[in-house]
Motif scaffolding. Structure first.
Motif, PDB file in Angstrom:
ATOM      1  N   TYR A  87      14.363 -27.735  22.717  1.00  0.00           N
ATOM      2  CA  TYR A  87      13.973 -27.472  21.406  1.00  0.00           C
ATOM      3  C   TYR A  87      14.973 -28.477  20.285  1.00  0.00           C
ATOM      4  O   TYR A  87      16.062 -28.295  20.385  1.00  0.00           O
ATOM      5  N   LYS A  90      14.889 -25.351  16.122  1.00  0.00           N
ATOM      6  CA  LYS A  90      14.433 -24.013  16.365  1.00  0.00           C
ATOM      7  C   LYS A  90      13.533 -23.388  15.413  1.00  0.00           C
ATOM      8  O   LYS A  90      13.918 -23.640  14.364  1.00  0.00           O
ATOM      9  N   GLN A  91      12.734 -22.271  15.667  1.00  0.00           N
ATOM     10  CA  GLN A  91      12.198 -21.437  14.609  1.00  0.00           C
ATOM     11  C   GLN A  91      13.126 -20.554  13.935  1.00  0.00           C
ATOM     12  O   GLN A  91      14.116 -20.322  14.692  1.00  0.00           O
TER      13      GLN A  91
END
Length: 449
Positions: A87, A90-91
């Motif tokens: 990633y 990241k979310q």
């Protein structure tokens, strides 16, 4: 003692030098020796060396592999997979005024998965279709062999006819030369007119081109035969026997054959079964299918790439997938109607082909009966024509006949011999063509045995 040793050394040197020369001479002699073939030998070579037959055999192997590929769909399909994800960003989740970052920087997964059909009627019916495809390829290969037998047999008989024609025209030429010698001798002493002398010269000149044409016909016929046999065109090949060797076949009873073993009709039968099965496959597309899948996987999620700190988490899953066709915009119905039309068209084509084959068989049968009559008529005429020619020559030698009588009797004798040879040749070629339609040839049966 020294002289004796020198003698032995000289003999050894001569032997060493002579052996390669003798071997080379034997090799050249073997290469120059013509390959004299019988009809059966020519057929055996053609059925094993001709490229068309080899291609047909390779097609069978190709269809067999395709069949194995279709049957492989019944077995589980097993695969291994591995995935690495990094990633970059990241979310984030927002809960009230708090921001929470979700996930880890590194995600690794690996595992083994298997899937197989449990209920699939369309697949099961397609397996039978693959088996029929192999059966069709085998029959097409048999058809190629039957065609090859017909072509090689006709080419072989063509060589024999050309050789017989050459013998006839060569005899006519030799007779013309001999008659001219007699006329020239009598002309020199004033016993015949200049007209007879010129006419005998013209007879020799007219007979000579026929000999050249006959020689060329033999060469062309042999080239055609060699091309069918798949041998080098430069190789010296000859055919054994004469057309007269087959006279016994014209004394046998001529019988009408049938189409029970005809390759074309057998192919139509197989194709009809295949289209019927294809129609069933189209209809089976409306039935539900059930599939089973299994999976065993490992997954790890971590912020670093330190594998020693990873904790691998295994998980497994089994699933059944049921697919029930409901609506496809009328596609399946259209495919079913197309399959019905294809099947109906093939049945009409089969009926028309069968009618044409029966007509051709009746034609060959009628031709063979005519050839037998021509053979017997010409055979009775030959002995009389030969006797007539001999009498005409004797009468001319003693001054009791004319050169026109000699030429006319020679022409009648020649026509009778050519008619007999042509009758035998036509009978044999019609017989081969009928055997092709019947689909039964001794050469193929012997090769299979």
């Amino acid at each position: 003692m020294k002289l004796k040793n020198l003698f032995y050394a000289f003999v050894a040197l001569v032997c060493v030098t002579a052996v390669p020369a003798v071997a080379q001479e034997n090799t050249e002699a073997a290469a120059s020796t013509p390959l004299v073939l019988t009809l059966d030998e020519a057929l055996q070579i053609a059925l094993s060396e001709n490229p068309t037959v080899k291609i047909a055999d390779q097609t069978i192997e190709k269809k067999k592999y395709a069949k194995k590929g279709t049957y492989a769909a019944l077995w589980p399909e097993i695969s291994a997979s591995a995935t690495y994800q990094r990633y970059i960003k990241k979310q984030r989740l927002h809960f009230g005024g708090n921001d929470i970052e979700v996930g880890t920087a590194n995600n690794i997964s690996a595992g083994v998965n298997a899937a197989m059909p449990v209920v699939n009627v369309q697949l099961w019916k397609s397996l039978k279709l693959s088996a029929m495809d192999v059966e069709l390829a085998v029959e097409q290969a048999r058809s190629s062999r039957i065609d090859m037998v017909e072509q090689v047999s006709k080419a072989f008989y063509q060589v024999l006819l050309a050789k017989d024609s050459y013998d006839v025209y060569k005899r006519v030429y030799d007779n013309a030369v001999e008659n001219h010698r007699i006329v020239e001798k009598r002309y020199s002493v004033g016993q015949v007119s200049e007209y007879d002398f010129i006419r005998s010269q013209v007879s020799v000149a007219n007979a000579e081109p026929n000999v050249f044409n006959a020689e060329n016909s033999i060469v062309l016929a042999l080239w055609q035969l060699k091309a069918l046999l798949g041998v080098d065109l430069a190789k010296d090949v000859d055919c054994k026997g004469k057309l007269s060797d087959y006279e016994v076949e014209l004394n046998a009873q001529v019988e009408m054959g049938d189409l029970s073993e005809n390759s074309t009709m057998k192919q139509f039968d197989i194709q009809e079964d295949m289209l019927t099965k294809a129609l069933e496959i189209k209809r089976a597309a409306n039935l539900p299918t059930l599939a089973l899948s299994l999976g065993y996987n490992y997954i790890v999620m971590n912020e670093t790439l330190n594998f020693s700190e990873y904790k691998w988490n295994p998980y497994s899953v089994a699933a059944f997938s049921l697919n029930i066709p409901i609506f496809a915009g009328g596609k399946r119905r259209a495919e079913i109607n197309q399959a019905k039309i294809d099947l109906n068209s093939l049945q009409l084509q089969r009926e028309n082909t069968e009618r044409q084959l029966r007509t051709a068989m009746m034609s060959y049968y009628s031709n063979m009966l005519t050839n037998v009559k021509q053979f017997h008529a010409s055979s009775q005429t030959i002995s009389q024509a030969k006797r007539g020619y001999e009498i005409a020559v004797k009468r001319y030698e003693v001054g009791g006949g004319t050169l026109v009588d000699v030429d006319n009797s020679q022409l009648a004798y020649t026509q009778a011999e050519l008619t007999r040879s042509t009758a035998i040749y036509n009978y044999l070629t019609n017989q081969v063509s009928m055997a092709k339609i019947m689909g039964t040839t001794a050469a193929i049966e012997n090769q299979e045995n």
